[in-house]
Design an enzyme around this catalytic site. Structure first.
Site, PDB file in Angstrom:
ATOM      1  N   ALA A 199      64.814  11.258  19.620  1.00 29.03           N
ATOM      2  CA  ALA A 199      64.617  10.590  18.334  1.00 29.03           C
ATOM      3  C   ALA A 199      63.170  10.726  17.853  1.00 29.03           C
ATOM      4  O   ALA A 199      62.704   9.910  17.058  1.00 29.03           O
ATOM      5  CB  ALA A 199      65.031   9.120  18.409  1.00 29.03           C
ATOM      6  N   ARG A 227      68.124  18.313  17.950  1.00 28.89           N
ATOM      7  CA  ARG A 227      67.004  18.082  17.026  1.00 28.89           C
ATOM      8  C   ARG A 227      67.463  17.640  15.620  1.00 28.89           C
ATOM      9  O   ARG A 227      68.010  18.435  14.861  1.00 28.89           O
ATOM     10  CB  ARG A 227      66.190  19.367  16.926  1.00 28.89           C
ATOM     11  CG  ARG A 227      64.709  19.137  16.619  1.00 28.89           C
ATOM     12  CD  ARG A 227      63.949  20.419  16.814  1.00 28.89           C
ATOM     13  NE  ARG A 227      62.510  20.190  16.828  1.00 28.89           N
ATOM     14  CZ  ARG A 227      61.626  21.117  17.149  1.00 28.89           C
ATOM     15  NH1 ARG A 227      62.019  22.335  17.476  1.00 28.89           N
ATOM     16  NH2 ARG A 227      60.335  20.848  17.147  1.00 28.89           N
ATOM     17  N   ARG A 274      73.587   8.526  12.710  1.00 32.07           N
ATOM     18  CA  ARG A 274      72.381   9.054  12.076  1.00 32.07           C
ATOM     19  C   ARG A 274      72.740   9.939  10.883  1.00 32.07           C
ATOM     20  O   ARG A 274      72.029   9.954   9.874  1.00 32.07           O
ATOM     21  CB  ARG A 274      71.496   9.809  13.080  1.00 32.07           C
ATOM     22  CG  ARG A 274      70.133  10.201  12.510  1.00 32.07           C
ATOM     23  CD  ARG A 274      69.135  10.610  13.580  1.00 32.07           C
ATOM     24  NE  ARG A 274      68.476   9.468  14.188  1.00 32.07           N
ATOM     25  CZ  ARG A 274      67.337   8.911  13.751  1.00 32.07           C
ATOM     26  NH1 ARG A 274      66.704   9.399  12.701  1.00 32.07           N
ATOM     27  NH2 ARG A 274      66.817   7.876  14.360  1.00 32.07           N
ATOM     28  N   GLU A 325      69.639  15.812  26.880  1.00 31.17           N
ATOM     29  CA  GLU A 325      69.601  14.353  26.823  1.00 31.17           C
ATOM     30  C   GLU A 325      70.738  13.786  27.669  1.00 31.17           C
ATOM     31  O   GLU A 325      70.496  13.148  28.676  1.00 31.17           O
ATOM     32  CB  GLU A 325      69.692  13.885  25.368  1.00 31.17           C
ATOM     33  CG  GLU A 325      69.393  12.395  25.243  1.00 31.17           C
ATOM     34  CD  GLU A 325      69.381  11.884  23.817  1.00 31.17           C
ATOM     35  OE1 GLU A 325      69.067  12.649  22.891  1.00 31.17           O
ATOM     36  OE2 GLU A 325      69.707  10.694  23.627  1.00 31.17           O
ATOM     37  N   GLU A 354      61.363  16.076  15.207  1.00 31.00           N
ATOM     38  CA  GLU A 354      62.586  16.518  14.551  1.00 31.00           C
ATOM     39  C   GLU A 354      62.486  16.733  13.044  1.00 31.00           C
ATOM     40  O   GLU A 354      63.099  17.673  12.521  1.00 31.00           O
ATOM     41  CB  GLU A 354      63.709  15.500  14.810  1.00 31.00           C
ATOM     42  CG  GLU A 354      64.124  15.361  16.248  1.00 31.00           C
ATOM     43  CD  GLU A 354      64.964  14.112  16.446  1.00 31.00           C
ATOM     44  OE1 GLU A 354      64.402  13.001  16.414  1.00 31.00           O
ATOM     45  OE2 GLU A 354      66.183  14.257  16.613  1.00 31.00           O
ATOM     46  N   PHE A 387      65.490  20.288  23.244  1.00 33.45           N
ATOM     47  CA  PHE A 387      65.975  20.179  21.866  1.00 33.45           C
ATOM     48  C   PHE A 387      67.179  19.255  21.709  1.00 33.45           C
ATOM     49  O   PHE A 387      67.993  19.435  20.814  1.00 33.45           O
ATOM     50  CB  PHE A 387      66.288  21.578  21.287  1.00 33.45           C
ATOM     51  CG  PHE A 387      65.165  22.556  21.457  1.00 33.45           C
ATOM     52  CD1 PHE A 387      63.970  22.379  20.767  1.00 33.45           C
ATOM     53  CD2 PHE A 387      65.264  23.628  22.333  1.00 33.45           C
ATOM     54  CE1 PHE A 387      62.908  23.251  20.937  1.00 33.45           C
ATOM     55  CE2 PHE A 387      64.209  24.512  22.511  1.00 33.45           C
ATOM     56  CZ  PHE A 387      63.024  24.322  21.807  1.00 33.45           C
TER      57      PHE A 387
HETATM   58  N1  MTE Z   1      59.549  20.973  21.041  1.00 30.23           N
HETATM   59  C1  MTE Z   1      59.668  21.830  22.071  1.00 30.23           C
HETATM   60  N2  MTE Z   1      58.703  22.739  22.265  1.00 30.23           N
HETATM   61  N3  MTE Z   1      60.748  21.794  22.904  1.00 30.23           N
HETATM   62  C2  MTE Z   1      61.756  20.886  22.735  1.00 30.23           C
HETATM   63  O1  MTE Z   1      62.717  20.866  23.508  1.00 30.23           O
HETATM   64  N4  MTE Z   1      62.627  19.012  21.375  1.00 30.23           N
HETATM   65  C3  MTE Z   1      62.620  18.357  20.057  1.00 30.23           C
HETATM   66  C4  MTE Z   1      61.196  18.038  19.618  1.00 30.23           C
HETATM   67  N5  MTE Z   1      60.337  19.163  19.805  1.00 30.23           N
HETATM   68  C5  MTE Z   1      61.665  19.975  21.635  1.00 30.23           C
HETATM   69  C6  MTE Z   1      60.506  20.041  20.820  1.00 30.23           C
HETATM   70  C7  MTE Z   1      63.405  17.143  19.997  1.00 30.23           C
HETATM   71  S1  MTE Z   1      65.073  17.281  19.795  1.00 30.23           S
HETATM   72  C8  MTE Z   1      62.830  15.901  20.040  1.00 30.23           C
HETATM   73  S2  MTE Z   1      63.753  14.502  19.845  1.00 30.23           S
HETATM   74  C9  MTE Z   1      61.393  15.729  20.244  1.00 30.23           C
HETATM   75  O2  MTE Z   1      60.727  16.961  20.412  1.00 30.23           O
HETATM   76  C10 MTE Z   1      61.201  14.852  21.478  1.00 30.23           C
HETATM   77  O3  MTE Z   1      59.880  14.690  21.817  1.00 30.23           O
HETATM   78  P1  MTE Z   1      58.891  13.617  21.133  1.00 30.23           P
HETATM   79  O4  MTE Z   1      59.680  12.377  20.932  1.00 30.23           O
HETATM   80  O5  MTE Z   1      57.818  13.511  22.102  1.00 30.23           O
HETATM   81  O6  MTE Z   1      58.496  14.240  19.831  1.00 30.23           O
HETATM   82 MO1  MOS Z   2      66.109  15.001  20.100  1.00 26.77          MO
HETATM   83  S1  MOS Z   2      67.898  15.640  19.381  1.00 26.77           S
HETATM   84  O1  MOS Z   2      66.441  13.355  19.642  1.00 26.77           O
HETATM   85  O2  MOS Z   2      66.448  15.053  21.767  1.00 26.77           O
END
Ligand code: MTE
Ligand code: MOS
Length: 771
Positions: A518, A349, A317, A239, A720, A235
């Protein structure tokens, strides 16, 4: 070519590759991996003070304790004590000064965690306490920032506000949020020959962990390999923050030449690592008698914490989402990254977007109350246009705006007007319970603000039995990125997804990657994998063409086979043939997002490749005697383009919404007056549970809405944006509170709207309404 009769093509509902393993406990997380012999475990010694000079550190007793193999402090760092992800001079271990309560000062590795824990108690550190700066206000007043405060300037906001027919001003804040991933931070560092080191790290950003480890150890990047198969949630919290854990483990492993595992206990995880930035907003808005905004001056003061970390990106952002879905002809958005003696806040997120939207949505509500209009009316006169009134304050034209239609559709489908009337009727006949309802539109920009991060790589091998090995720079944190990218590859080759092996992310397979963040993971890595697969496919088509005596253009990959007219070979036979002809079955793929640019100094440009759109209508009830709230209903309409995997996207939307609800209602971070975090476990920090999920919870994907720009199979990012839909819950609670004062007064209610906060705002309304 995207459909077809293969299992796992894009646009189909295929379950997460690890779904069964997740629910049966068979998915291997780092803590489940069998550790090599002699592995050590780690205990940390944390600063008990928010701000203190470190006078002396004596580790001799700890080093001599049973089972201890290494004890390290800043003085033991062979390279540079710096793990800054963007700026520089952000120490791994406190050096000379401790800047937050919980900052790691010393780390101890021993045969077992218990031995390390006991030895850590023997470390003697002498501190001289200094005055801490703990609040946003104090840092702001003292002009204490972690980097040069940024601003977005569009038109002349001050002049325009002077000429506006109406002006409102106010202040609102939103709290921070702990990530509360189920798997707390962890790393396993294994030293190799010479000073080589491999680190299994629960990280969204293996390349950055590699950089951090290399800086700290003083070795080259090619000495360091980072691997991550999956995270148990991230989440944004993994990072930049994963580097702290990985680099400490690597430092100890490098010193004692044994494998070292560092796993943070939940309490330490919450105390040591950064969270969502809390913000204090001050706004002044000028508008005409219809509620149409002429000018907005918004100050966004964020708690950056002790160092900048990713605050630059987060505040940027926030500033770039201070418009949300509205055209603001004159805007002055100022960011204030306040340096405080609290843990350095980080990605979460939405990455500042949710916070930026809280400010403008509060302002929209303020305009409505001031004019005696409904909030929805005021929104409607402020939507971005398509031809004119379509430039954002940072200068990017909004060319794909579908918000007015999307909101229109949602409001009609859920009979918003009818439900508003039903709520009026309910409230007229109930004194203790009050209901509220609100809509939240979300426009979210996709791409990293910093253009350089918008690139990705992939590595694909086809073996001679037709099985495929897939690797790319993205990381899996539960969001379903790996299955989506595998769907892309299976669609390109037109083979069942079962033939595509998903593999762990490794810096020695695909180097120099961006974080998986992102929401751009599938956009970037999906495209990189597409390009790699296309290259191999072209080579295989050439071989098949030669074999059948037809030009390669006449070769078709279909249903696990390779066709030339009615003749065909299996995909595996074609792979074997390609090898026989001495043509490579392996390729790297690369992708960079086109058409984006950004000037970080002037805060202008077109940083986003496209926007995603969504809206939610939430209905809540509050108990005016206890302040408790309950979300009764949430209806969501979310644009995901031509979804790569609708069922994964539904899960993302539901999860993000509930996580957003938690941020805005029950999750409250409390520090004492010395800067100690008081809420560092589930007993004091309340994340939503299954019974907090709205009983009526309907999520719809906008159908027939392929992305207008050529993203991977015309899909859109999803990770997000839906978190911000939960702002509807906060707005609905405010609506319920304001009904006790006949809608006229702005509730004094910040986020999170905890029962205490709701009760106090009800009391405040009562007093102001009576006065
Ligand atoms: N979904 C799950 N199950 N676990 C996670 O840690 N992180 C979120 C989102 N969904 C997260 C999640 C965040 S902060 C981001 S930026 C995106 O997933 C990153 O993955 P993606 O770019 O493949 O969507
Ligand atoms: Mo999501 S806060 O950009 O890892």
């Amino acid at each position: 070519m995207d459909g077809g009769d293969i299992r796992g093509a894009v646009h189909t509902n295929i379950r997460h590759d690890s779904a069964v393993k997740h629910v049966t406990g068979k998915a291997v997380y780092i803590d489940d991996m069998p550790v090599p012999p002699d592995s050590q475990e780690v205990a940390l010694v944390l600063s008990p003070h928010a701000h203190a000079r470190i006078v002396s550190i004596d580790t001799s007793a700890a080093a001599a304790a049973p089972g201890v193999s290494a004890v390290v402090s800043a003085a033991d760092i062979p390279g540079k004590n710096d793990i800054a992800p963007v700026f520089s001079d952000e120490p791994l271990l406190a050096d000379g000064v401790a800047e937050y309560a919980g900052m790691p000062v010393v780390a101890v590795a021993a045969d077992t965690y218990d031995l390390a824990f006991s030895a850590a108690k023997l470390v003697r550190i002498e501190y001289e306490e200094l005055a801490p700066v703990l609040s946003i206000e104090e840092a702001w007043e003292k002009e204490q920032y972690t980097y040069k405060p940024p601003r977005i300037v569009f038109g002349d906001a001050e002049a325009a506000i002077g000429n506006s027919a109406n002006v409102v001003s106010g202040e609102v804040r939103c709290g921070g949020q702990d990530h509360f991933y189920l798997e707390s931070h962890i790393a396993l560092a294994i030293p190799g020959e010479d000073r080589d080191i491999t680190v299994h790290s629960s990280t969204q950003h293996p390349t950055e962990v590699q950089h951090g480890v290399s800086h700290v150890l003083g070795v080259a990047l090619n000495d360091v390999t980072i691997e991550v198969r999956r995270m148990g949630g991230a989440f944004g919290g993994k990072e930049s923050q994963a580097t702290i854990i990985a680099a400490i483990a690597a430092l100890l492993a490098d010193k004692c030449r044994k494998p070292v595992k560092l796993r943070l206990r939940r309490d330490d995880d919450m105390i040591v690592t950064g969270k969502r930035h809390d913000f204090l907003f001050r706004y002044r808005i000028g508008f005409d008698d219809d509620g149409c905004i002429d000018s907005a001056v918004i100050d966004m003061a964020a708690r950056s914490g002790n160092v900048a970390d990713l605050s630059g990106g987060v505040v940027a952002r926030a500033l770039c989402h201070g418009d949300n879905a509205y055209f603001i002809p004159n805007a002055l958005f100022r960011g204030w990254p306040c340096k405080t003696n609290t843990v350095s806040n980080t990605a979460f997120r939405g990455f500042g977007g949710p916070q930026g939207m809280i400010a403008i949505e509060t302002a929209i509500e303020h305009i409505a109350r001031d004019l005696g209009k409904s909030v929805d009316e005021v929104r409607a006169v402020n939507w971005y246009g398509t031809e004119d009134r379509n430039v954002t304050p940072y200068g990017q034209p909004v060319t794909d705006n579908i918000m007015p239609e999307l909101v229109d559709r949602l409001t009609r489908e859920v009979d918003y007007d009818g439900r508003k009337k039903a709520i009026d009727a309910f409230n007229a006949s109930h004194t203790t319970l009050k209901k509220g309802i609100a809509l939240m539109p979300v426009k979210f920009g996709i791409s990293f603000n910093a253009p350089m991060l918008n690139q990705a790589g992939a590595l694909i091998h086809v073996y001679t039995d037709g099985s495929v090995h897939l690797n790319h720079g993205g990381t899996e944190m539960g969001q379903g990125l790996f299955v989506k990218v595998a769907q892309v590859v299976s669609s390109v080759f037109q083979i069942d997804i079962d033939n595509v092996k998903i593999s762990a992310t490794r810096t020695d397979k695909v180097p120099n990657t961006a974080p998986t963040a992102a929401s751009a993971g599938s956009d970037l890595n999906g495209m990189a994998a597409f390009n790699a697969a296309e290259e191999i496919k072209t080579r295989m088509a050439g071989i098949a063409g030669d074999h059948f005596g037809v030009p390669p253009e006449d070769i078709e990959f279909r249903q696990n086979r390779v066709y030339a007219g009615n003749e065909s070979l299996s995909f595996a036979e074609t792979a074997q043939l390609t090898w026989n002809q001495r043509v490579s079955l392996s390729a790297t793929g690369y992708y960079r997002t086109p058409d984006i640019h950004w000037d970080g100094d002037s805060m202008t440009g077109s940083p986003f490749y496209y926007f995603t759109y969504g809206a939610c209508i939430a209905e809540v009830a509050i108990d005016t005697l206890t302040g408790e709230s309950r979300v009764l209903a949430a209806d969501i309409l979310q644009d995901v383009g031509a979804s790569l995997n609708p069922s994964i996207d539904l899960g993302q939307i539901e999860g993000a919404f509930v996580q957003g609800m938690g941020w805005l209602t029950s999750e409250e971070l409390v520090w004492d007056d010395k800067g100690h975090l008081m809420t560092h476990g589930p007993s004091t920090y309340k994340i939503p549970g299954s019974r907090d999920v709205p009983p009526h919870f309907k999520v719809h994907l906008l159908d027939d809405a392929p992305n207008r720009v050529p993203t991977i199979f015309r899909s859109k990012a999803v990770g997000e944006p839906p978190l911000m839909l939960a702002i509807s819950v906060w707005l609905a609670i405010r609506d319920a509170v304001s009904r006790t004062g006949d809608y006229k007064l702005m509730p004094k209610l910040d986020a999170p709207a905890t029962p205490e906060a709701i009760l106090m705002s009800l009391e405040d309304i009562k007093q102001r309404a009576g006065a």
